[in-house]
Design an enzyme around this catalytic site. Structure first.
Site, PDB file in Angstrom:
ATOM      1  CG  HIS A  65      17.801  91.223  62.221  1.00 17.92           C
ATOM      2  ND1 HIS A  65      18.112  91.744  63.456  1.00 17.92           N
ATOM      3  CD2 HIS A  65      16.463  91.047  62.216  1.00 17.92           C
ATOM      4  CE1 HIS A  65      17.006  91.877  64.153  1.00 17.92           C
ATOM      5  NE2 HIS A  65      15.985  91.462  63.423  1.00 17.92           N
ATOM      6  CE1 TYR A 126      17.199  88.702  69.042  1.00 15.26           C
ATOM      7  CE2 TYR A 126      18.460  89.837  67.348  1.00 15.26           C
ATOM      8  CZ  TYR A 126      17.373  89.782  68.194  1.00 15.26           C
ATOM      9  OH  TYR A 126      16.448  90.797  68.193  1.00 15.26           O
ATOM     10  CD  GLN A 130      15.106  88.375  65.399  1.00 17.39           C
ATOM     11  OE1 GLN A 130      14.146  89.128  65.373  1.00 17.39           O
ATOM     12  NE2 GLN A 130      15.510  87.802  66.514  1.00 17.39           N
TER      13      GLN A 130
END
Length: 137
Positions: A65, A126, A130
């Site tokens: 990410h 967010y 993860q």
């Protein structure tokens, strides 16, 4: 209310942030045992070289990410291509076992979404979470 930080070049003023996710071939969990940390170093080196900012990054065993802030004229597709290309070449040379496990390190595809109106703090949170989500499955 948070203040939006704008950047500029000689033509435009911009604030373009992208959430990017990509995976190793066959979604194999190979981004471990130092590969994850080395990937982060390669990404930061490339960001300095090409002039984009990695606001947040998290490397999971089977995907990456990134929250990237970049000049829209340079293009997020060029950043992802450079990042996947350089990291694949360097990681496969520094970690020979990757060559034995995979014919190529990354899949050809990736996910990208503009962050748009979402507060950066929420997207950053967010991405940070993860690792916690994966550990608690």
């Amino acid at each position: 209310m948070s203040q939006r930080n704008y950047k500029s070049n000689k033509n435009i003023v911009f604030s373009c942030k992208y959430h990017v996710v990509f995976c190793p071939k066959y979604r194999r969990p190979v981004l471990t045992d130092g590969v994850d940390e080395r990937f982060k170093q390669i990404a930061l080196e490339l960001s300095e070289e090409l002039g984009f900012e990695i606001v947040e990054q998290e490397v999971m065993p089977d995907h990456v990410h990134l929250l990237i802030d970049c000049d829209p004229q340079f293009g997020i597709h060029r950043i992802v291509k450079q990042l996947k290309g350089r990291s694949s070449r360097l990681l496969r040379s520094e970690f020979p076992w990757l060559k034995r496990r995979l014919p190529s390190l990354w899949t050809n595809s990736y996910f990208v979404a503009t962050v748009g109106g979402a507060p950066i703090a929420i997207v950053r949170q967010y991405i940070e979470n993860q690792k916690w989500v994966a550990d608690n499955k």
